[in-house]
Design an enzyme around this catalytic site. Structure first.
Site, PDB file in Angstrom:
ATOM      1  N   ARG A  34       5.588   6.019   0.816  1.00 50.77           N
ATOM      2  CA  ARG A  34       5.820   6.675   2.106  1.00 50.77           C
ATOM      3  C   ARG A  34       4.747   7.709   2.433  1.00 50.77           C
ATOM      4  NH1 ARG A  34      10.227   7.168   5.184  1.00 50.77           N
ATOM      5  NH2 ARG A  34      11.493   6.164   3.581  1.00 50.77           N
ATOM      6  N   THR A  53       9.861   8.207 -10.828  1.00 50.41           N
ATOM      7  CA  THR A  53       9.572   7.720  -9.479  1.00 50.41           C
ATOM      8  C   THR A  53       8.455   6.698  -9.535  1.00 50.41           C
ATOM      9  OG1 THR A  53       8.821   8.258  -7.240  1.00 50.41           O
ATOM     10  CG2 THR A  53       8.033   9.686  -8.998  1.00 50.41           C
ATOM     11  N   LEU A  62      11.905  -5.281  -4.890  1.00 49.74           N
ATOM     12  CA  LEU A  62      11.572  -5.948  -6.146  1.00 49.74           C
ATOM     13  C   LEU A  62      10.551  -5.152  -6.951  1.00 49.74           C
ATOM     14  CD1 LEU A  62      11.305  -9.710  -5.110  1.00 49.74           C
ATOM     15  CD2 LEU A  62      13.133  -8.606  -6.406  1.00 49.74           C
ATOM     16  N   ASP A  79       6.686   6.172  -7.079  1.00 52.69           N
ATOM     17  CA  ASP A  79       5.654   6.712  -6.177  1.00 52.69           C
ATOM     18  C   ASP A  79       4.583   7.503  -6.926  1.00 52.69           C
ATOM     19  OD1 ASP A  79       6.871   5.682  -3.863  1.00 52.69           O
ATOM     20  OD2 ASP A  79       8.232   7.392  -3.764  1.00 52.69           O
ATOM     21  N   ASN A  87      11.142  14.231  -6.820  1.00 53.83           N
ATOM     22  CA  ASN A  87      10.969  15.629  -6.388  1.00 53.83           C
ATOM     23  C   ASN A  87      12.207  16.159  -5.673  1.00 53.83           C
ATOM     24  OD1 ASN A  87      10.286  13.819  -4.283  1.00 53.83           O
ATOM     25  ND2 ASN A  87       9.198  15.429  -3.194  1.00 53.83           N
ATOM     26  N   GLU A 101       3.314   1.251   2.937  1.00 59.95           N
ATOM     27  CA  GLU A 101       4.304   1.281   4.014  1.00 59.95           C
ATOM     28  C   GLU A 101       4.162   2.546   4.859  1.00 59.95           C
ATOM     29  OE1 GLU A 101       8.081   1.252   2.035  1.00 59.95           O
ATOM     30  OE2 GLU A 101       7.854   3.281   1.249  1.00 59.95           O
ATOM     31  N   ARG A 135      10.587  -2.159  -7.771  1.00 56.82           N
ATOM     32  CA  ARG A 135      11.217  -1.198  -8.678  1.00 56.82           C
ATOM     33  C   ARG A 135      12.391  -1.796  -9.460  1.00 56.82           C
ATOM     34  NH1 ARG A 135      13.876   2.476  -3.847  1.00 56.82           N
ATOM     35  NH2 ARG A 135      15.942   1.498  -3.793  1.00 56.82           N
TER      36      ARG A 135
END
Length: 407
Positions: A185, A139, A305, A141, A111, A240, A307
């Site tokens: 995140r 991503t 690791l 994520d 993004n 995380e 990614r």
């Protein structure tokens, strides 16, 4: 093919890498044919920073075998960056574009990278410099808006699911409490993938915590104690970016001098602080709740690791990442001046399939997409079947394991 200006193109990679980001890069390279409006494809070394510094490599005419090796190599073959251009930065980019007759810009990223693409495109319009700009999504994520899912997510989710499946067997071999910290995140998509590794109801992860469902220290203690009492052990998957009930992430609370990147983000990955903190909570509070029982407690941070693990990318993810790069070129050659490539799911289960569509940069830039609330269980410590149905087609087959107490 639309009537397009002849000139050169630049492609760059940005943000955190993925296991399939180079599939998108190669998808662009192989889609640019001789005799078309794009005469030269210049790879920017380390994204916009490389553009600003005039660091490029020529990408057309490369050996097909080399391109296929690069396509299956994890992480950014051109190098990445987290630079976020402001007005002065963009002025420097346009000077380089003018010098090199650049009329097309492809940017592979998340993004923040979409926002960079938007800024560059809009400033080009203001400066009356005709530049076609396309964002190619990536991503781990999985938090980009507009698209069903993101290239890079399926491979990282496959790694997490497999790692959790194996770690569950380790935890069963030497029972205790194990805490695994997983990237994420602001969104819990990757941590949620831990449940894809669960073989049956006795297997971990027994508890899953994501940023969308804040958890207090007290609730965490109660949850772990209950899971341990039920199973004689407990495997925890935790994002995380998991938050306390006051809305502040536990990672920020426990890291005294937190390092921040150029986007203002606190460094969470690569630090074992969060896992160590909750391991101590288990040793003290959970043990006390269980009557002073001495517990075997361990914590791991999966880190980068997730990614970058080579040789384990999801086949579906690889094919879709390649297609995203191809579609970006297709949209440009069709006459679109800017946009992003997005996926629409058109099949489920064994009939899973996607089709691409062009989206607007403004609909992807900056904002993120949370894990849906109804994909988190009512107690905030687990993931529902709806997520499993969504994510399973993206990851490919997992290793088949067994145990003597199979149901």
């Amino acid at each position: 093919m639309a009537d397009l200006p002849k000139g050169n193109a630049v492609i760059g990679q940005s943000g955190g890498p993925t296991a399939v980001i180079n599939q998108s890069l190669v998808g662009v390279i192989e889609s640019i044919k001789p005799g078309g409006p794009i005469q030269r494809l210049m790879g920017a070394v380390h994204g916009v920073r490389g553009i600003k510094e005039g660091q490029f490599i020529d990408l057309l005419g490369r050996c097909p075998d080399q391109l296929e090796r690069i396509a299956t190599t994890p992480c950014a073959a051109l190098g990445s960056t987290r630079d976020k251009p402001d007005a002065d930065y963009c002025k420097a980019l346009f000077e380089v574009f003018k010098k090199n007759d650049v009329r097309y810009f492809f940017y592979i990223g998340g993004n923040d990278s979409a926002d960079t693409a938007r800024i560059v495109y809009e400033m080009g319009c203001e400066a009356n410099y005709p530049l076609r700009v396309f964002h190619i999504p990536k991503t781990i994520d999985n938090d980009l808006r507009l698209t069903d899912h993101c290239p890079g997510y399926g491979s990282a989710a496959r790694f997490v699911a497999s790692a959790i499946r194996g770690d569950d067997r380790d935890n069963a071999s030497l029972p205790g409490v194990k805490i695994d910290i997983i990237m994420g995140r602001h969104a819990g998509w990757l941590t949620a993938a831990s449940v894809l590794g669960r073989m049956d109801d006795s297997c971990g992860p027994h508890l899953v915590y994501v940023p969308e469902a804040p958890v207090s220290r007290e609730k965490f203690v109660d949850d772990v104690a209950a899971a341990y009492a039920k199973h004689g052990r407990c495997l925890v998957a935790m994002s995380e970016g998991v938050e306390d009930i006051d809305g502040k992430s536990w990672g920020e609370k426990i890291v005294e001098s937190a390092e921040r990147d150029s986007h203002g983000n606190v460094q969470l990955s690569g630090s074992g602080a969060l896992g160590d903190f909750f391991a101590e909570v288990v040793k003290k509070d959970v043990a006390a709740k269980l009557g002073g029982k001495k517990l075997r407690v361990r914590a791991d941070t999966f880190g980068y690791l997730q990614r970058s693990f080579a040789g384990y990318a999801s086949p579906v993810d690889q094919a879709e990442a390649r297609m995203a790069g191809q579609k970006a070129v297709e949209y440009v050659l069709a006459g679109h001046e800017s946009g992003t490539v997005a996926f629409k799911r058109v099949g489920e289960g064994k009939n899973y399939a996607v089709e691409c569509f062009r989206g607007e940069l403004r609909d992807v830039a900056r904002e993120t997409k949370d894990l849906p609330k109804d994909w988190i269980n009512k107690t905030g410590n687990g993931i529902t079947q709806a997520f499993i149905d969504y994510a399973l087609p993206l990851i490919g087959d997992l290793p088949k394991l067994g145990h003597f107490w199979e149901k």
